[in-house]
Design a protein around this motif. Structure first.
Motif, PDB file in Angstrom:
ATOM      1  N   THR A  70       0.837  -1.193   0.000  1.00 46.60           N
ATOM      2  CA  THR A  70       0.000   0.000   0.000  1.00 46.60           C
ATOM      3  C   THR A  70       0.879   1.252   0.000  1.00 46.60           C
ATOM      4  O   THR A  70       1.857   1.330   0.754  1.00 46.60           O
ATOM      5  N   PHE A  71       0.534   2.189  -0.849  1.00 49.68           N
ATOM      6  CA  PHE A  71       1.295   3.435  -0.930  1.00 49.68           C
ATOM      7  C   PHE A  71       0.790   4.364   0.172  1.00 49.68           C
ATOM      8  O   PHE A  71      -0.348   4.833   0.137  1.00 49.68           O
ATOM      9  N   ASP A  72       1.632   4.646   1.159  1.00 50.15           N
ATOM     10  CA  ASP A  72       1.204   5.475   2.288  1.00 50.15           C
ATOM     11  C   ASP A  72       2.203   6.593   2.585  1.00 50.15           C
ATOM     12  O   ASP A  72       2.393   6.992   3.730  1.00 50.15           O
ATOM     13  N   HIS A  73       2.854   7.105   1.537  1.00 53.13           N
ATOM     14  CA  HIS A  73       3.851   8.158   1.707  1.00 53.13           C
ATOM     15  C   HIS A  73       3.214   9.520   1.458  1.00 53.13           C
ATOM     16  O   HIS A  73       2.572   9.737   0.426  1.00 53.13           O
ATOM     17  N   ALA A  74       3.392  10.420   2.398  1.00 54.16           N
ATOM     18  CA  ALA A  74       2.835  11.762   2.252  1.00 54.16           C
ATOM     19  C   ALA A  74       3.569  12.511   1.147  1.00 54.16           C
ATOM     20  O   ALA A  74       4.805  12.492   1.073  1.00 54.16           O
ATOM     21  N   LEU A  75       2.795  13.155   0.291  1.00 51.13           N
ATOM     22  CA  LEU A  75       3.385  13.888  -0.827  1.00 51.13           C
ATOM     23  C   LEU A  75       3.954  15.218  -0.339  1.00 51.13           C
ATOM     24  O   LEU A  75       3.300  15.957   0.387  1.00 51.13           O
ATOM     25  N   SER A  76       5.184  15.496  -0.732  1.00 57.15           N
ATOM     26  CA  SER A  76       5.843  16.753  -0.394  1.00 57.15           C
ATOM     27  C   SER A  76       6.499  17.300  -1.657  1.00 57.15           C
ATOM     28  O   SER A  76       6.563  16.615  -2.692  1.00 57.15           O
ATOM     29  N   VAL A  77       7.005  18.510  -1.572  1.00 60.58           N
ATOM     30  CA  VAL A  77       7.684  19.099  -2.729  1.00 60.58           C
ATOM     31  C   VAL A  77       8.908  18.272  -3.099  1.00 60.58           C
ATOM     32  O   VAL A  77       9.171  18.010  -4.281  1.00 60.58           O
ATOM     33  N   THR A  78       9.658  17.841  -2.081  1.00 58.07           N
ATOM     34  CA  THR A  78      10.859  17.033  -2.335  1.00 58.07           C
ATOM     35  C   THR A  78      10.501  15.710  -2.994  1.00 58.07           C
ATOM     36  O   THR A  78      11.139  15.298  -3.976  1.00 58.07           O
ATOM     37  N   LEU A  79       9.475  15.045  -2.460  1.00 52.64           N
ATOM     38  CA  LEU A  79       9.063  13.771  -3.044  1.00 52.64           C
ATOM     39  C   LEU A  79       8.556  13.977  -4.463  1.00 52.64           C
ATOM     40  O   LEU A  79       8.851  13.173  -5.363  1.00 52.64           O
ATOM     41  N   ALA A  80       7.787  15.042  -4.699  1.00 51.01           N
ATOM     42  CA  ALA A  80       7.276  15.309  -6.040  1.00 51.01           C
ATOM     43  C   ALA A  80       8.423  15.499  -7.029  1.00 51.01           C
ATOM     44  O   ALA A  80       8.375  15.002  -8.169  1.00 51.01           O
ATOM     45  N   PHE A  81       9.472  16.209  -6.611  1.00 54.69           N
ATOM     46  CA  PHE A  81      10.628  16.410  -7.478  1.00 54.69           C
ATOM     47  C   PHE A  81      11.289  15.070  -7.808  1.00 54.69           C
ATOM     48  O   PHE A  81      11.665  14.821  -8.971  1.00 54.69           O
ATOM     49  N   LYS A  82      11.415  14.208  -6.829  1.00 54.30           N
ATOM     50  CA  LYS A  82      12.024  12.898  -7.061  1.00 54.30           C
ATOM     51  C   LYS A  82      11.127  12.015  -7.931  1.00 54.30           C
ATOM     52  O   LYS A  82      11.625  11.211  -8.736  1.00 54.30           O
ATOM     53  N   LEU A  83       9.826  12.166  -7.791  1.00 52.46           N
ATOM     54  CA  LEU A  83       8.903  11.422  -8.656  1.00 52.46           C
ATOM     55  C   LEU A  83       9.043  11.860 -10.106  1.00 52.46           C
ATOM     56  O   LEU A  83       8.936  11.037 -11.023  1.00 52.46           O
ATOM     57  N   VAL A  84       9.276  13.144 -10.313  1.00 51.31           N
ATOM     58  CA  VAL A  84       9.511  13.629 -11.670  1.00 51.31           C
ATOM     59  C   VAL A  84      10.771  12.994 -12.250  1.00 51.31           C
ATOM     60  O   VAL A  84      10.800  12.588 -13.431  1.00 51.31           O
TER      61      VAL A  84
END
Length: 263
Positions: A70-84
């Motif tokens: 299950t995906f339970d990681h809170a989205l943050s600016v840093t995480l969004a950048f890494k997802l990109v």
């Protein structure tokens, strides 16, 4: 549209994504390289019904799909950048896969006039590669994906070799068989990116699986929904970010619009 929705949705246990996938890829087969969502909306209800019924029949017959985290990681600016970054890398990987597969098809079509000889040569090449690099890259290579979901770190060589094995197999004339290998390519690429990005392996594996196929099939909406069905609703936005980035870097043609010069 209906048969694609039923097949894709039931095989992988993702009926909603199967429905959207059928609507999303159909225009790409006739509209050329520009993205265009919107097969006839009259097909929506039949496609959804077929996907739901197909999925239920598979389950009633006793097949149980693999349980994914299950995906339970809170989205943050840093995480969004890494997802990109994961998405851009996934799009590049899907572009390489499409180009390599099309290149193998074109080379064999140009240089091998007798079509039955093409898969024979491709099969011989795969046997040689398996002797050198091992048998884990043959067939679907699901054990590699399972290892990634268990948190095992992967090197970049793993997904690169899986691209080569699959491209030669499909490009030399063995029909079908690219969807699940693309999931494996995406999952192992994500696992390889985990250490450089400082993210959990399972998280990167989950997102990479969806993003590579999104780039290859040029179906970012369906793949974001697929992630939500596989990993929970919390994966929808993170997967959409990565799938969108993969779409931008995957080239102008989708997996199902690649055409060789001569058959």
């Amino acid at each position: 549209v209906v048969s694609v929705a039923a097949g894709f949705g039931s095989v992988f246990g993702i009926p909603l994504a199967g429905t959207v996938f059928a609507l999303e890829v159909q225009p790409l087969r006739s509209a050329g390289p520009r993205y265009h969502f919107g097969a006839s909306w009259r097909a929506l209800l039949p496609a959804l019904c077929a996907a739901l019924v197909g999925d239920r029949v598979v389950r009633l017959l006793g097949h149980h799909h693999a349980v994914r985290p299950t995906f339970d990681h809170a989205l943050s600016v840093t995480l969004a950048f890494k997802l990109v970054i994961i998405g851009l890398s996934s799009g590049a990987a899907s572009w390489v896969f499409k180009r390599l597969t099309g290149g193998v098809k074109d080379i064999l079509a140009d240089r091998v006039a007798w079509s039955p000889l093409r898969p024979a040569l491709g099969g011989a090449a795969i046997v040689g590669l398996a002797v050198v690099f091992g048998q884990q890259y043959l067939s679907l290579s699901l054990p590699l994906l399972d290892q990634a979901f268990e948190g095992d770190r992967m090197t970049f060589a793993v997904f690169a070799l899986k691209i080569i094995f699959t491209a030669i197999t499909v490009g030399s004339g063995f029909p079908g068989g690219e969807v699940t290998p693309l999931f494996v390519i995406g999952g192992t690429l994500g696992a390889a990116l985990a250490a450089p990005l400082g993210l959990p392996v399972v998280l990167c594996t989950s997102i990479g699986l969806a993003a590579v196929f999104a780039g290859a099939a040029r179906a970012p909406v369906a793949c974001a929904i697929m992630a939500a069905e596989l990993y929970g609703l919390g994966a929808l936005v993170p997967a959409a970010i990565a799938c969108g980035a993969a779409f931008l870097t995957s080239g102008r043609r989708g997996l199902y619009t690649v055409v060789t010069r001569r058959q």
